[in-house]
Motif scaffolding. Structure first.
Motif, mmCIF file in Angstrom:
data_model
loop_
_atom_site.group_PDB
_atom_site.id
_atom_site.type_symbol
_atom_site.label_atom_id
_atom_site.label_comp_id
_atom_site.label_asym_id
_atom_site.label_seq_id
_atom_site.Cartn_x
_atom_site.Cartn_y
_atom_site.Cartn_z
ATOM 1 N N VAL A 46 0.681 -1.311 0.123
ATOM 2 C CA VAL A 46 -0.145 -0.049 -0.222
ATOM 3 C C VAL A 46 0.785 1.171 -0.140
ATOM 4 O O VAL A 46 0.743 2.654 -0.646
ATOM 5 C CB VAL A 46 -1.547 -0.346 1.197
ATOM 6 C CG1 VAL A 46 -1.464 1.052 1.402
ATOM 7 C CG2 VAL A 46 -2.201 -0.941 1.160
ATOM 8 N N LYS A 50 1.251 4.295 -2.988
ATOM 9 C CA LYS A 50 0.805 5.654 -2.498
ATOM 10 C C LYS A 50 1.830 6.326 -2.806
ATOM 11 O O LYS A 50 1.497 7.665 -3.295
ATOM 12 C CB LYS A 50 0.423 5.441 -0.873
ATOM 13 C CG LYS A 50 0.386 7.074 -0.543
ATOM 14 C CD LYS A 50 0.283 6.755 1.402
ATOM 15 C CE LYS A 50 0.299 8.466 1.887
ATOM 16 N NZ LYS A 50 0.190 8.490 2.869
ATOM 17 N N SER A 55 -4.495 6.459 -6.707
ATOM 18 C CA SER A 55 -6.097 7.417 -5.285
ATOM 19 C C SER A 55 -6.392 5.700 -4.758
ATOM 20 O O SER A 55 -5.737 4.176 -4.390
ATOM 21 C CB SER A 55 -6.615 6.720 -6.143
ATOM 22 O OG SER A 55 -7.496 6.607 -6.570
ATOM 23 N N GLN A 56 -6.450 5.914 -3.345
ATOM 24 C CA GLN A 56 -6.614 4.581 -2.442
ATOM 25 C C GLN A 56 -7.273 3.048 -2.987
ATOM 26 O O GLN A 56 -7.720 2.492 -3.190
ATOM 27 C CB GLN A 56 -7.822 5.155 -1.155
ATOM 28 C CG GLN A 56 -6.669 5.471 -0.316
ATOM 29 C CD GLN A 56 -7.287 6.089 0.661
ATOM 30 O OE1 GLN A 56 -8.391 6.423 1.740
ATOM 31 N NE2 GLN A 56 -7.125 6.748 2.053
ATOM 32 N N THR A 59 -5.576 1.973 -5.747
ATOM 33 C CA THR A 59 -4.351 0.452 -4.924
ATOM 34 C C THR A 59 -5.009 -0.129 -4.404
ATOM 35 O O THR A 59 -4.291 -1.458 -4.898
ATOM 36 C CB THR A 59 -3.754 1.341 -3.685
ATOM 37 O OG1 THR A 59 -2.794 2.899 -4.405
ATOM 38 C CG2 THR A 59 -3.118 0.562 -2.656
ATOM 39 N N ILE A 67 -11.029 -2.065 -0.275
ATOM 40 C CA ILE A 67 -11.054 -0.465 0.498
ATOM 41 C C ILE A 67 -10.355 -0.241 1.670
ATOM 42 O O ILE A 67 -9.409 0.924 2.238
ATOM 43 C CB ILE A 67 -12.267 0.586 -0.369
ATOM 44 C CG1 ILE A 67 -11.446 1.951 -0.086
ATOM 45 C CG2 ILE A 67 -13.255 0.379 0.604
ATOM 46 C CD1 ILE A 67 -10.510 2.257 -1.513
ATOM 47 N N VAL A 70 -6.587 -1.081 2.882
ATOM 48 C CA VAL A 70 -5.691 0.473 1.748
ATOM 49 C C VAL A 70 -6.149 1.126 3.038
ATOM 50 O O VAL A 70 -4.702 1.831 3.599
ATOM 51 C CB VAL A 70 -6.674 0.308 0.271
ATOM 52 C CG1 VAL A 70 -5.519 1.696 0.288
ATOM 53 C CG2 VAL A 70 -6.186 -0.712 -0.493
ATOM 54 N N LYS A 71 -7.425 2.096 3.592
ATOM 55 C CA LYS A 71 -7.808 3.368 4.421
ATOM 56 C C LYS A 71 -6.989 3.126 5.658
ATOM 57 O O LYS A 71 -6.325 3.475 5.758
ATOM 58 C CB LYS A 71 -8.524 2.889 4.625
ATOM 59 C CG LYS A 71 -9.636 3.631 3.016
ATOM 60 C CD LYS A 71 -11.224 4.402 3.476
ATOM 61 C CE LYS A 71 -11.602 4.730 2.010
ATOM 62 N NZ LYS A 71 -13.214 5.194 2.736
ATOM 63 N N TRP A 74 -3.022 3.388 4.641
ATOM 64 C CA TRP A 74 -2.345 4.526 4.098
ATOM 65 C C TRP A 74 -1.956 5.188 4.206
ATOM 66 O O TRP A 74 -0.604 5.684 4.040
ATOM 67 C CB TRP A 74 -4.235 4.778 3.712
ATOM 68 C CG TRP A 74 -3.642 6.166 2.380
ATOM 69 C CD1 TRP A 74 -3.637 7.516 2.773
ATOM 70 C CD2 TRP A 74 -3.884 5.792 1.218
ATOM 71 N NE1 TRP A 74 -3.320 7.952 1.702
ATOM 72 C CE2 TRP A 74 -3.232 6.819 0.569
ATOM 73 C CE3 TRP A 74 -3.735 4.617 0.199
ATOM 74 C CZ2 TRP A 74 -3.360 7.029 -1.166
ATOM 75 C CZ3 TRP A 74 -3.144 4.666 -0.780
ATOM 76 C CH2 TRP A 74 -2.854 6.058 -1.583
#
Length: 76
Positions: A46, A50, A55-56, A59, A67, A70-71, A74
């Motif tokens: 990740v 980045k 973008s998330q 990715t 998602i 990923v968040k 991040w």
């Protein structure tokens, strides 16, 4: 009859609980790591995406991750 069966069930549940406790104590005494392993590869992947400017959502799509995963990684 129901009370007899419930007594057996309670006894069995207590035995299982004791066995689990003994197993955890044995693992702790042997210095075995418990719990879920950390996802080092996901964190690094990740972070690389980045830095590449993705973008998330892109990715998540590129890595095949959720998602939310990923968040979570991040800003680590």
């Amino acid at each position: 009859m129901f009370q007899i069966f419930s007594g057996f069930a309670e006894f069995e549940r207590n035995r299982i609980r004791e066995q689990i406790k003994e197993g955890l104590e044995r693992a702790k005494a042997q210095s075995k790591k418990q719990g879920r392993p950390e996802a080092h590869t996901a964190i690094l992947s990740v972070q690389v995406k980045k830095v590449m400017g993705l973008s998330q959502s892109k990715t998540a799509e590129a890595l095949g991750l959720q998602i939310t995963t990923v968040k979570k990684h991040w800003d680590t």
